[in-house]
Design a protein around this motif. Structure first.
Motif, PDB file in Angstrom:
ATOM      1  N   ILE A   4      -7.010  -2.222  -6.407  1.00  0.00           N
ATOM      2  CA  ILE A   4      -7.519  -2.405  -7.547  1.00  0.00           C
ATOM      3  C   ILE A   4      -7.326  -3.897  -8.183  1.00  0.00           C
ATOM      4  CG2 ILE A   4      -7.583  -0.020  -8.289  1.00  0.00           C
ATOM      5  CD1 ILE A   4      -5.687  -0.451 -10.482  1.00  0.00           C
ATOM      6  N   ASP A   5      -8.283  -4.396  -9.006  1.00  0.00           N
ATOM      7  CA  ASP A   5      -8.038  -5.644  -9.502  1.00  0.00           C
ATOM      8  C   ASP A   5      -7.595  -5.658 -10.986  1.00  0.00           C
ATOM      9  OD1 ASP A   5     -10.318  -5.200 -10.706  1.00  0.00           O
ATOM     10  OD2 ASP A   5     -11.632  -6.645  -9.952  1.00  0.00           O
ATOM     11  N   ALA A   6      -7.463  -6.713 -11.544  1.00  0.00           N
ATOM     12  CA  ALA A   6      -6.867  -6.639 -13.126  1.00  0.00           C
ATOM     13  C   ALA A   6      -8.004  -6.028 -13.926  1.00  0.00           C
ATOM     14  CB  ALA A   6      -6.702  -7.803 -13.309  1.00  0.00           C
ATOM     15  N   VAL A  47      -4.415 -10.094  -7.164  1.00  0.00           N
ATOM     16  CA  VAL A  47      -3.781 -10.802  -6.088  1.00  0.00           C
ATOM     17  C   VAL A  47      -4.602 -10.137  -4.934  1.00  0.00           C
ATOM     18  CG1 VAL A  47      -1.424 -11.302  -6.918  1.00  0.00           C
ATOM     19  CG2 VAL A  47      -2.131  -9.341  -5.649  1.00  0.00           C
ATOM     20  N   PRO A  48      -4.663 -11.027  -3.670  1.00  0.00           N
ATOM     21  CA  PRO A  48      -5.021 -10.375  -2.478  1.00  0.00           C
ATOM     22  C   PRO A  48      -4.539  -8.870  -2.328  1.00  0.00           C
ATOM     23  CG  PRO A  48      -4.997 -12.672  -2.194  1.00  0.00           C
ATOM     24  CD  PRO A  48      -4.011 -12.376  -3.458  1.00  0.00           C
ATOM     25  N   GLY A  49      -5.430  -8.062  -2.113  1.00  0.00           N
ATOM     26  CA  GLY A  49      -4.860  -6.643  -1.857  1.00  0.00           C
ATOM     27  C   GLY A  49      -4.821  -5.514  -2.908  1.00  0.00           C
ATOM     28  N   GLY A  50      -4.972  -6.285  -4.356  1.00  0.00           N
ATOM     29  CA  GLY A  50      -4.735  -5.299  -5.458  1.00  0.00           C
ATOM     30  C   GLY A  50      -4.320  -6.324  -6.732  1.00  0.00           C
ATOM     31  N   CYS A  51      -3.537  -5.669  -7.699  1.00  0.00           N
ATOM     32  CA  CYS A  51      -3.074  -6.452  -8.806  1.00  0.00           C
ATOM     33  C   CYS A  51      -1.392  -6.254  -9.152  1.00  0.00           C
ATOM     34  CB  CYS A  51      -3.726  -5.957  -9.939  1.00  0.00           C
ATOM     35  SG  CYS A  51      -3.632  -4.316 -10.700  1.00  0.00           S
ATOM     36  N   ARG A  72      -4.729   6.621  -9.138  1.00  0.00           N
ATOM     37  CA  ARG A  72      -5.804   7.502  -8.711  1.00  0.00           C
ATOM     38  C   ARG A  72      -6.630   6.848  -7.371  1.00  0.00           C
ATOM     39  NH1 ARG A  72      -7.052   7.295 -14.484  1.00  0.00           N
ATOM     40  NH2 ARG A  72      -8.645   6.249 -13.603  1.00  0.00           N
ATOM     41  N   GLY A  73      -6.502   7.436  -6.310  1.00  0.00           N
ATOM     42  CA  GLY A  73      -7.344   6.929  -5.196  1.00  0.00           C
ATOM     43  C   GLY A  73      -6.726   5.891  -4.361  1.00  0.00           C
ATOM     44  N   THR A  74      -5.349   5.569  -4.968  1.00  0.00           N
ATOM     45  CA  THR A  74      -4.750   4.518  -4.154  1.00  0.00           C
ATOM     46  C   THR A  74      -3.199   4.656  -4.248  1.00  0.00           C
ATOM     47  OG1 THR A  74      -4.580   2.093  -3.808  1.00  0.00           O
ATOM     48  CG2 THR A  74      -4.818   2.897  -6.266  1.00  0.00           C
ATOM     49  N   ILE A  75      -2.262   3.405  -4.118  1.00  0.00           N
ATOM     50  CA  ILE A  75      -0.998   3.748  -4.121  1.00  0.00           C
ATOM     51  C   ILE A  75      -0.458   2.642  -5.086  1.00  0.00           C
ATOM     52  CG2 ILE A  75      -0.622   4.737  -1.781  1.00  0.00           C
ATOM     53  CD1 ILE A  75       0.137   1.889  -0.840  1.00  0.00           C
ATOM     54  N   SER A  76       0.884   2.834  -5.528  1.00  0.00           N
ATOM     55  CA  SER A  76       1.580   1.796  -6.282  1.00  0.00           C
ATOM     56  C   SER A  76       2.954   2.031  -6.122  1.00  0.00           C
ATOM     57  CB  SER A  76       1.183   2.019  -7.822  1.00  0.00           C
ATOM     58  OG  SER A  76       1.600   3.012  -8.390  1.00  0.00           O
ATOM     59  N   TYR A  77       3.697   0.757  -6.218  1.00  0.00           N
ATOM     60  CA  TYR A  77       5.181   0.655  -6.381  1.00  0.00           C
ATOM     61  C   TYR A  77       5.423   0.153  -7.805  1.00  0.00           C
ATOM     62  CZ  TYR A  77       9.705   0.290  -3.952  1.00  0.00           C
ATOM     63  OH  TYR A  77      11.095   0.606  -3.915  1.00  0.00           O
ATOM     64  N   GLY A  78       6.358   0.707  -8.360  1.00  0.00           N
ATOM     65  CA  GLY A  78       6.785   0.269  -9.594  1.00  0.00           C
ATOM     66  C   GLY A  78       8.318  -0.181  -9.407  1.00  0.00           C
ATOM     67  N   LEU A  79       8.466  -1.336  -9.978  1.00  0.00           N
ATOM     68  CA  LEU A  79       9.895  -2.032 -10.009  1.00  0.00           C
ATOM     69  C   LEU A  79      10.248  -2.319 -11.242  1.00  0.00           C
ATOM     70  CD1 LEU A  79      11.961  -3.427  -8.230  1.00  0.00           C
ATOM     71  CD2 LEU A  79      10.259  -5.508  -8.112  1.00  0.00           C
ATOM     72  N   TYR A  80      11.508  -2.322 -11.459  1.00  0.00           N
ATOM     73  CA  TYR A  80      12.283  -2.676 -12.640  1.00  0.00           C
ATOM     74  C   TYR A  80      13.409  -3.189 -12.151  1.00  0.00           C
ATOM     75  CZ  TYR A  80      15.038  -2.523 -16.838  1.00  0.00           C
ATOM     76  OH  TYR A  80      15.627  -3.110 -17.968  1.00  0.00           O
ATOM     77  N   GLY A 136       0.917  -3.150  -0.147  1.00  0.00           N
ATOM     78  CA  GLY A 136      -0.212  -3.760   0.745  1.00  0.00           C
ATOM     79  C   GLY A 136      -0.735  -5.008  -0.095  1.00  0.00           C
ATOM     80  N   LEU A 137       0.014  -5.503  -0.927  1.00  0.00           N
ATOM     81  CA  LEU A 137      -0.359  -6.875  -1.920  1.00  0.00           C
ATOM     82  C   LEU A 137       0.016  -7.857  -0.885  1.00  0.00           C
ATOM     83  CD1 LEU A 137       0.839  -5.813  -5.286  1.00  0.00           C
ATOM     84  CD2 LEU A 137      -1.379  -5.147  -4.162  1.00  0.00           C
TER      85      LEU A 137
END
Length: 163
Positions: A4-6, A47-51, A72-80, A136-137
């Motif tokens: 997903i983009d911004a 960014v290429p591959g998402g945001c 939703r419908g994709t994946i994400s990685y949270g980082l702190y 995958g970014l």
């Protein structure tokens, strides 16, 4: 966030453009504020591959309520990047938090998949690169992480600790 983009991220979060005057004051010295006063402002960059979602002074982009909405419908990685205890990560797939209290850029866990082992070695001591690779970014430079985001937005008031 993968795939997903911004624009889509802002839409899924129901965010609005940040107030320029407030943002200028915060960016001038974010530590002049109580963290609770500034958690509602985040940066969003395509960014290429998402945001990439960033907040140089806080942990808002790692809160589970952000990721359950965005993944939703994709994946994400949270980082702190916690200055007290080190890097903390989380993984979310299709709105469900799958991993929590992860250590991106550290040694692989004993039950890690072959892909996780390889990533742990390739991105040793580079948590941001690990998180981007996991999702995958493919950022072309470090601007999405350490530069000015494409846009600053304000999150609506809600409890982002709820999954």
């Amino acid at each position: 966030m993968a795939a997903i983009d911004a624009d889509e991220a802002v839409s899924r979060l129901e965010a609005t453009p940040a107030d320029e005057a407030e943002l200028a004051d915060i960016l001038d010295d974010p530590y002049d504020y109580d963290l609770d006063e500034t958690l509602h402002i985040i940066g969003v960059t395509t960014v290429p591959g998402g945001c990439v979602i960033t907040q140089p002074w806080g942990y808002a982009p790692s809160m589970p309520g952000i990721h359950t909405r965005l993944s939703r419908g994709t994946i994400s990685y949270g980082l702190y990047a916690n200055p007290k205890s080190g890097n903390q990560g989380s993984t979310t797939r299709d709105g469900v938090v799958e991993g929590w209290d992860l250590h991106p850029g550290g040694a692989p866990d004993v039950d890690a998949t072959p892909e996780e082992v390889l990533s742990s070695y390739l991105f040793r001591a580079n948590a941001a690169a690990y998180a981007c690779a996991w999702a995958g970014l493919r950022p072309t430079d470090n601007a999405a992480i350490v530069g000015r985001p494409d846009r600053w937005v304000e999150l609506p008031e809600r409890d982002y600790w709820i999954h």
